[in-house]
Design a protein around this motif. Sequence first.
Motif, PDB file in Angstrom:
ATOM      1  N   LYS A   1      -3.973  -0.636 -11.794  1.00  0.00           N
ATOM      2  CA  LYS A   1      -4.193  -2.102 -11.340  1.00  0.00           C
ATOM      3  C   LYS A   1      -3.228  -2.984 -12.136  1.00  0.00           C
ATOM      4  O   LYS A   1      -2.849  -3.910 -11.494  1.00  0.00           O
ATOM      5  N   LEU A   2      -2.706  -2.668 -13.501  1.00  0.00           N
ATOM      6  CA  LEU A   2      -1.699  -3.617 -14.155  1.00  0.00           C
ATOM      7  C   LEU A   2      -0.479  -3.472 -13.290  1.00  0.00           C
ATOM      8  O   LEU A   2       0.221  -4.364 -12.911  1.00  0.00           O
ATOM      9  N   TYR A   3      -0.224  -2.295 -12.704  1.00  0.00           N
ATOM     10  CA  TYR A   3       1.233  -2.147 -12.021  1.00  0.00           C
ATOM     11  C   TYR A   3       1.170  -3.051 -10.602  1.00  0.00           C
ATOM     12  O   TYR A   3       1.985  -3.811 -10.442  1.00  0.00           O
ATOM     13  N   ALA A   4       0.001  -2.852  -9.953  1.00  0.00           N
ATOM     14  CA  ALA A   4      -0.110  -3.592  -8.771  1.00  0.00           C
ATOM     15  C   ALA A   4      -0.299  -5.016  -9.177  1.00  0.00           C
ATOM     16  O   ALA A   4       0.251  -6.023  -8.139  1.00  0.00           O
TER      17      ALA A   4
ATOM     18  N   GLY B   1       1.035  -1.302  -0.030  1.00  0.00           N
ATOM     19  CA  GLY B   1       0.118   0.010   0.039  1.00  0.00           C
ATOM     20  C   GLY B   1       0.916   1.355   0.136  1.00  0.00           C
ATOM     21  O   GLY B   1       0.216   2.321   0.058  1.00  0.00           O
ATOM     22  N   ILE B   2       2.148   1.228   0.054  1.00  0.00           N
ATOM     23  CA  ILE B   2       3.004   2.400   0.126  1.00  0.00           C
ATOM     24  C   ILE B   2       3.658   2.276  -1.358  1.00  0.00           C
ATOM     25  O   ILE B   2       4.329   1.597  -1.602  1.00  0.00           O
ATOM     26  N   MET B   3       3.657   3.434  -2.129  1.00  0.00           N
ATOM     27  CA  MET B   3       4.128   3.507  -3.364  1.00  0.00           C
ATOM     28  C   MET B   3       5.379   4.426  -3.236  1.00  0.00           C
ATOM     29  O   MET B   3       5.270   5.410  -2.445  1.00  0.00           O
ATOM     30  N   SER B   4       6.394   4.066  -3.720  1.00  0.00           N
ATOM     31  CA  SER B   4       7.719   4.878  -3.876  1.00  0.00           C
ATOM     32  C   SER B   4       7.629   5.884  -5.065  1.00  0.00           C
ATOM     33  O   SER B   4       6.899   5.887  -5.899  1.00  0.00           O
ATOM     34  N   PRO B   5       8.561   6.786  -4.849  1.00  0.00           N
ATOM     35  CA  PRO B   5       8.726   7.552  -6.108  1.00  0.00           C
ATOM     36  C   PRO B   5       8.838   7.036  -7.547  1.00  0.00           C
ATOM     37  O   PRO B   5       8.437   7.498  -8.502  1.00  0.00           O
ATOM     38  N   VAL B   6       9.702   5.959  -7.387  1.00  0.00           N
ATOM     39  CA  VAL B   6       9.831   4.980  -8.560  1.00  0.00           C
ATOM     40  C   VAL B   6       8.692   4.502  -9.298  1.00  0.00           C
ATOM     41  O   VAL B   6       8.443   4.403 -10.248  1.00  0.00           O
TER      42      VAL B   6
END
Length: 87
Positions: free
Chosen positions: A58-61, A15-20
Amino acid sequence: MNDSAQQFLPEMVSGIMSPVDLRVMRDAVHDALLMAHDAGDPLRTVGDIETLGRVVLKLYAAGLVDPAKLADAAGTMTGVGLIHSLR
């Protein structure tokens, strides 16, 4: 999967997204919009662009983190979804 995306994928899944993560998804949305425009089928409304963004997320997840493949798949899926919504 590139090393930086693979390194940050567990954080994103939790649930935590990085800058990348955000940069890859931003670039995929941008590239998909350019591909649609170049194909003569630009996304026309804010809703269309929001749909594209949701598809990218959704695809990235789901693990599709290669920017070029992500843009291509999201653009295709968004286009198919918009076509079906017109029926």
